[in-house]
Write a protein that holds these residues in place. Sequence first.
Motif, PDB file in Angstrom:
ATOM      1  N   MET A   1      35.581 -25.169 112.465  1.00  0.00           N
ATOM      2  CA  MET A   1      36.621 -26.187 112.521  1.00  0.00           C
ATOM      3  C   MET A   1      36.162 -27.445 113.235  1.00  0.00           C
ATOM      4  N   PHE A   2      35.198 -27.334 114.161  1.00  0.00           N
ATOM      5  CA  PHE A   2      34.732 -28.519 114.876  1.00  0.00           C
ATOM      6  C   PHE A   2      33.912 -29.374 113.907  1.00  0.00           C
ATOM      7  N   PRO A   3      34.264 -30.650 113.711  1.00  0.00           N
ATOM      8  CA  PRO A   3      33.712 -31.438 112.596  1.00  0.00           C
ATOM      9  C   PRO A   3      32.309 -32.001 112.840  1.00  0.00           C
TER      10      PRO A   3
ATOM     11  N   ALA B   1      36.874 -30.757 105.772  1.00  0.00           N
ATOM     12  CA  ALA B   1      38.339 -30.755 105.787  1.00  0.00           C
ATOM     13  C   ALA B   1      38.885 -32.078 106.313  1.00  0.00           C
ATOM     14  N   TYR B   2      38.317 -32.594 107.407  1.00  0.00           N
ATOM     15  CA  TYR B   2      38.778 -33.872 107.952  1.00  0.00           C
ATOM     16  C   TYR B   2      38.492 -35.008 106.980  1.00  0.00           C
ATOM     17  N   ALA B   3      37.340 -34.961 106.298  1.00  0.00           N
ATOM     18  CA  ALA B   3      37.026 -35.986 105.300  1.00  0.00           C
ATOM     19  C   ALA B   3      38.022 -35.940 104.146  1.00  0.00           C
ATOM     20  N   ALA B   4      38.385 -34.725 103.719  1.00  0.00           N
ATOM     21  CA  ALA B   4      39.365 -34.595 102.642  1.00  0.00           C
ATOM     22  C   ALA B   4      40.724 -35.138 103.073  1.00  0.00           C
ATOM     23  N   LEU B   5      41.118 -34.870 104.313  1.00  0.00           N
ATOM     24  CA  LEU B   5      42.379 -35.414 104.816  1.00  0.00           C
ATOM     25  C   LEU B   5      42.347 -36.935 104.868  1.00  0.00           C
ATOM     26  N   ALA B   6      41.212 -37.502 105.307  1.00  0.00           N
ATOM     27  CA  ALA B   6      41.084 -38.958 105.328  1.00  0.00           C
ATOM     28  C   ALA B   6      41.179 -39.543 103.927  1.00  0.00           C
TER      29      ALA B   6
ATOM     30  N   LEU C   1      38.377 -45.097 108.793  1.00  0.00           N
ATOM     31  CA  LEU C   1      39.415 -44.171 109.228  1.00  0.00           C
ATOM     32  C   LEU C   1      38.814 -42.830 109.628  1.00  0.00           C
ATOM     33  N   PHE C   2      37.899 -42.330 108.831  1.00  0.00           N
ATOM     34  CA  PHE C   2      37.280 -41.031 109.118  1.00  0.00           C
ATOM     35  C   PHE C   2      36.460 -41.094 110.400  1.00  0.00           C
ATOM     36  N   ARG C   3      35.696 -42.151 110.574  1.00  0.00           N
ATOM     37  CA  ARG C   3      34.876 -42.282 111.784  1.00  0.00           C
ATOM     38  C   ARG C   3      35.740 -42.390 113.034  1.00  0.00           C
ATOM     39  N   ARG C   4      36.843 -43.082 112.937  1.00  0.00           N
ATOM     40  CA  ARG C   4      37.738 -43.179 114.100  1.00  0.00           C
ATOM     41  C   ARG C   4      38.339 -41.810 114.431  1.00  0.00           C
ATOM     42  N   CYS C   5      38.643 -41.031 113.424  1.00  0.00           N
ATOM     43  CA  CYS C   5      39.137 -39.673 113.685  1.00  0.00           C
ATOM     44  C   CYS C   5      38.080 -38.839 114.401  1.00  0.00           C
ATOM     45  N   LEU C   6      36.829 -38.922 113.957  1.00  0.00           N
ATOM     46  CA  LEU C   6      35.756 -38.167 114.602  1.00  0.00           C
ATOM     47  C   LEU C   6      35.552 -38.617 116.045  1.00  0.00           C
ATOM     48  N   ILE C   7      35.606 -39.916 116.281  1.00  0.00           N
ATOM     49  CA  ILE C   7      35.442 -40.434 117.650  1.00  0.00           C
ATOM     50  C   ILE C   7      36.610 -39.980 118.521  1.00  0.00           C
TER      51      ILE C   7
ATOM     52  N   LEU D   1      30.506 -38.037 101.818  1.00  0.00           N
ATOM     53  CA  LEU D   1      31.634 -37.130 101.579  1.00  0.00           C
ATOM     54  C   LEU D   1      32.787 -37.848 100.895  1.00  0.00           C
ATOM     55  N   LEU D   2      33.143 -39.009 101.425  1.00  0.00           N
ATOM     56  CA  LEU D   2      34.270 -39.745 100.867  1.00  0.00           C
ATOM     57  C   LEU D   2      33.942 -40.321  99.491  1.00  0.00           C
ATOM     58  N   ARG D   3      32.688 -40.696  99.270  1.00  0.00           N
ATOM     59  CA  ARG D   3      32.304 -41.195  97.950  1.00  0.00           C
ATOM     60  C   ARG D   3      32.427 -40.081  96.902  1.00  0.00           C
ATOM     61  N   GLY D   4      32.076 -38.854  97.301  1.00  0.00           N
ATOM     62  CA  GLY D   4      32.231 -37.738  96.376  1.00  0.00           C
ATOM     63  C   GLY D   4      33.680 -37.502  95.990  1.00  0.00           C
ATOM     64  N   PHE D   5      34.594 -37.610  96.961  1.00  0.00           N
ATOM     65  CA  PHE D   5      36.009 -37.442  96.657  1.00  0.00           C
ATOM     66  C   PHE D   5      36.511 -38.556  95.744  1.00  0.00           C
ATOM     67  N   GLN D   6      36.076 -39.800  96.009  1.00  0.00           N
ATOM     68  CA  GLN D   6      36.508 -40.911  95.172  1.00  0.00           C
ATOM     69  C   GLN D   6      35.965 -40.785  93.756  1.00  0.00           C
ATOM     70  N   LEU D   7      34.746 -40.292  93.631  1.00  0.00           N
ATOM     71  CA  LEU D   7      34.175 -40.101  92.308  1.00  0.00           C
ATOM     72  C   LEU D   7      34.975 -39.070  91.513  1.00  0.00           C
ATOM     73  N   ALA D   8      35.374 -37.977  92.169  1.00  0.00           N
ATOM     74  CA  ALA D   8      36.183 -36.963  91.485  1.00  0.00           C
ATOM     75  C   ALA D   8      37.530 -37.542  91.066  1.00  0.00           C
ATOM     76  N   ASP D   9      38.127 -38.391  91.928  1.00  0.00           N
ATOM     77  CA  ASP D   9      39.390 -39.021  91.564  1.00  0.00           C
ATOM     78  C   ASP D   9      39.206 -39.994  90.408  1.00  0.00           C
ATOM     79  N   PHE D  10      38.096 -40.711  90.412  1.00  0.00           N
ATOM     80  CA  PHE D  10      37.826 -41.685  89.352  1.00  0.00           C
ATOM     81  C   PHE D  10      37.677 -40.998  88.000  1.00  0.00           C
ATOM     82  N   GLU D  11      37.107 -39.817  87.989  1.00  0.00           N
ATOM     83  CA  GLU D  11      36.914 -39.077  86.745  1.00  0.00           C
ATOM     84  C   GLU D  11      38.117 -38.213  86.382  1.00  0.00           C
ATOM     85  N   GLY D  12      39.213 -38.358  87.165  1.00  0.00           N
ATOM     86  CA  GLY D  12      40.393 -37.545  86.886  1.00  0.00           C
ATOM     87  C   GLY D  12      40.233 -36.132  87.357  1.00  0.00           C
TER      88      GLY D  12
END
Length: 365
Positions: free
Chosen positions: A189-191, A200-205, A220-226, A273-284
Motif C-alpha cells: 500500500m505504501f506508494p 492505485a494512487y495513480a489510478a485515483l489521480a 496532482l499525483f506528485r503532490r499526493c505522494l509528497i 503510469l498516468l500516460r498509460g491510463f490516458q492511452l486506455a481512455d483514448f482508445e475507449g
Amino acid sequence: MTIDRTSPPHRNRGFIDRDTAWAIPVGSIGKTQLNVSYSIFIAASILLTVVLIAKGQPGNADLPRAAMIGVAIWIAGWITQVLVHAMFAWVCELSVPTLTLGMVGVETMPRSWPARSALAVTLGTITSLVALAIAFRLIEGGGRLPVLSSGGADVMTELFSPPSLGMTAADSMWRAAAWLCSLQAVCQMFPLPRTLGRQAYAALASICGRRLDLASQVRLFRRCLIAIAIVTLVLAIYVLSQESTDRVPRWPLLFGLSLMLWISAHRPDVMSLLRGFQLADFEGGEKQAGEGLAKRVTDHFRSRRLRQRVRAAMENERTEAVDASKLDEILQRLHSQGQASLSDEDRKVLTRVSERIRQSRQQES
C-alpha cells in the motif's frame, strides 16, 4: 498475470509493457513472461548470512526453523497475490505481457490499462493479503479475532507489535503468519515505485482528474505522494518521541521511507503510469472493459443454457433411437406371448413411445 485470449489487439497499442533491469526471466505462462526481481536474491542472501552467523549463539538454536517458517509464510503471501492479481486481470480482460515478483510481492509498471480496472486489480490484490492475515488470526483465536475480546491500547499493541521469532507454540506461529501477511499488505500500500499502492494512487489521480490534461494529473499525483511523505515523516518524529532506548529504534525506517517517497515523486514512472491510463481512455479502454465484462457474463450463461439444451436434445435422440430399435421386438413378443412376457424395461419403452406419439399428435393438431 493472464493469458490475453479475449482482449482486443488494440488495447495495448503504442504502449508496450517494459521489463525491469532489476529482474531476470524465469519462464512464462501462456503469453505472460514471469520475472523475479534481484531484490529477492539479495534479501535471501542477507537472511541466510544472518541465520548462519546467529545459529551458534546461545538461545538461537531454533532460528533456522523459525526462518524457514517465516519464508514459507512470506511465499504464501506471494502466491496469494499472484493468483488474485491474475483473477482480477482476467475478469477485467487486461493483458499482462510481463509479471515481476519482487520482495513484497507483485510489482507493477506502466501499462495501457483503464484506470478503474487498474484500481480494481490493485485493491483486490491487497485485500487478498488482508483477508489471508485475518484468516490466520482467526485460526489462532479459535474462530474469534483478538480485537473482539480486547480493548483500547492493548488491542493496538497486540495488532501492530511484531511476534516473537521463537515460534515454539502453534498460536505464535499463526500470529506470526498474520503479522507477515499484514506487513506485505502495508508494504504494497505504501506508494513507492513498482508497488501496488503506487498504481492505485495513480489510478485515483487519473479518475479524479479525468478532465485535466496529463501535466495537471502528474502534478496532482506528485503532490499526493509528497503529502504522504510528509505524513510519514511526522509519524517518524512521533515514534522517535515515544520509543524507549532498550529496543531497536523504528523511526529511522519511517524516516528513510519518507525520504525515498519524496525523491521518487519526481521519477519518470509518475508520468508513465498516468500516460498509460490516458492511452486506455483514448482508445475507449474503460468502455470496452465494462462492456466486455458484461458481455462475457451474459455470454457465459447464454452458452451454458445452450449447452444444456443441446445435451438434452442429444440425449432425447439417443433414447428415441434405442427405443425404436427395441420396439419391433417388444411388439412381436407382446403379440406372441402376451403381456406377461414383458419386463419392466419393456414397459418403460412402450410408455415413452406412446408419450412421444401423443405429444406429436397434439403438436400437429
